[in-house]
Design a protein around this motif. Structure first.
Motif, PDB file in Angstrom:
ATOM      1  N   UNK A  13       0.829  -1.203   0.000  1.00 38.48           N
ATOM      2  CA  UNK A  13       0.000   0.000   0.000  1.00 38.48           C
ATOM      3  C   UNK A  13       0.868   1.259   0.000  1.00 38.48           C
ATOM      4  N   UNK A  14       1.935   1.255   0.797  1.00 39.47           N
ATOM      5  CA  UNK A  14       2.834   2.407   0.835  1.00 39.47           C
ATOM      6  C   UNK A  14       3.542   2.600  -0.500  1.00 39.47           C
ATOM      7  N   UNK A  15       3.933   1.501  -1.135  1.00 44.26           N
ATOM      8  CA  UNK A  15       4.596   1.594  -2.442  1.00 44.26           C
ATOM      9  C   UNK A  15       3.640   2.133  -3.501  1.00 44.26           C
ATOM     10  N   UNK A  16       2.392   1.680  -3.467  1.00 47.37           N
ATOM     11  CA  UNK A  16       1.398   2.185  -4.421  1.00 47.37           C
ATOM     12  C   UNK A  16       1.120   3.669  -4.199  1.00 47.37           C
ATOM     13  N   UNK A  17       0.998   4.077  -2.938  1.00 48.91           N
ATOM     14  CA  UNK A  17       0.771   5.492  -2.640  1.00 48.91           C
ATOM     15  C   UNK A  17       1.945   6.347  -3.105  1.00 48.91           C
ATOM     16  N   UNK A  23       3.896  10.247  -9.569  1.00 46.66           N
ATOM     17  CA  UNK A  23       3.462  10.407 -10.965  1.00 46.66           C
ATOM     18  C   UNK A  23       2.084  11.076 -11.098  1.00 46.66           C
ATOM     19  N   UNK A  24       1.681  11.818 -10.093  1.00 49.61           N
ATOM     20  CA  UNK A  24       0.336  12.406 -10.133  1.00 49.61           C
ATOM     21  C   UNK A  24       0.164  13.353 -11.318  1.00 49.61           C
ATOM     22  N   UNK A 188      -5.910  13.907  -5.623  1.00 48.84           N
ATOM     23  CA  UNK A 188      -5.848  13.329  -4.281  1.00 48.84           C
ATOM     24  C   UNK A 188      -4.443  12.799  -3.984  1.00 48.84           C
ATOM     25  N   UNK A 189      -3.803  12.188  -4.975  1.00 40.99           N
ATOM     26  CA  UNK A 189      -2.441  11.676  -4.792  1.00 40.99           C
ATOM     27  C   UNK A 189      -1.455  12.816  -4.555  1.00 40.99           C
ATOM     28  N   UNK A 190      -1.702  13.955  -5.182  1.00 39.62           N
ATOM     29  CA  UNK A 190      -0.823  15.109  -5.005  1.00 39.62           C
ATOM     30  C   UNK A 190      -0.838  15.592  -3.559  1.00 39.62           C
ATOM     31  N   UNK A 191      -2.003  15.561  -2.944  1.00 40.27           N
ATOM     32  CA  UNK A 191      -2.147  16.045  -1.564  1.00 40.27           C
ATOM     33  C   UNK A 191      -1.553  15.073  -0.549  1.00 40.27           C
ATOM     34  N   UNK A 192      -1.602  13.797  -0.865  1.00 35.82           N
ATOM     35  CA  UNK A 192      -1.218  12.768   0.118  1.00 35.82           C
ATOM     36  C   UNK A 192       0.230  12.371  -0.079  1.00 35.82           C
TER      37      UNK A 192
END
Length: 194
Positions: A13-17, A23-24, A188-192
């Motif tokens: 999960x951490x690797x996917x995040x 790459x967002x 959402x990925x950019x924020x997290x």
């Protein structure tokens, strides 16, 4: 000693995040382009359907030509007969789509219906998997899958009168929702931060 399954899941999960975060911008660009192309298809659906048919015809034709060329150069390779038959089939399919694009539009509409059903189911399954692994905006993927199933229902309920416009319109709608899902996930990925 083997790591526990929850430890592996946490690392995955951490690797996917991290990959989504890294790459967002690419996901955002792809989503914007997809949404704009979809908007163009919605604005002029008959043209979009005909262009899709002709484009696919050329793809099949070119694939068939190269398939035959490569098959003829590798005559001693195993399965050469099957490869040649596949190339000829691509040539025939491409030729038929280009010879009569309007009839091809009818056929592609049936194929599109099957695609929307399969893609809708798979996207819903993917959304559920994202819910477990990546919490950010998986709902958009779920909505995209449901929209695909609704679009398949619209196609089925409108035959035969809807063939002239349905392919371009529905592909456009699907592209717009797919683009919106990518945009939402990218933002959402950019924020997290991972």
């Amino acid at each position: 000693m083997l790591p526990s399954q929850s430890s592996i899941d946490t690392k995955l999960s951490a690797a996917l995040q991290k990959a989504m975060y890294d790459h967002w911008r690419l996901f955002l660009a792809e989503g914007i382009i997809l949404a704009l192309l979809g908007l163009g298809a919605v604005i002029v659906p008959p043209l979009a359907g005909l262009v899709s048919t002709i484009f696919l015809g050329w793809l099949f034709l070119i694939a068939g030509i190269f398939g035959l060329l490569f098959t003829l150069r590798a005559r001693q390779a195993p399965g050469v007969l099957w490869s040649a038959l596949s190339a000829v089939l691509a040539l025939v399919a491409g030729g038929l789509l280009l010879w009569n694009p309007l009839q091809g539009l009818v056929t592609l509409t049936y194929v599109l219906t099957a695609f929307f059903i399969a893609d809708g189911i798979l996207t819903i399954v993917l959304a559920i998997a994202h819910r477990r692994d990546l919490s950010g905006r998986w709902e958009w993927m779920l909505v995209n899958g449901v929209i695909d199933l609704i679009l398949a229902g619209i196609i089925i309920s409108g035959f035969p009168g809807s063939i002239a416009w349905v392919l371009g319109l529905l592909v456009g709608i699907d592209m717009m929702f797919g683009g919106a899902a990518l945009i939402a996930m990218a933002l959402d990925a950019r924020k997290a931060a991972p």
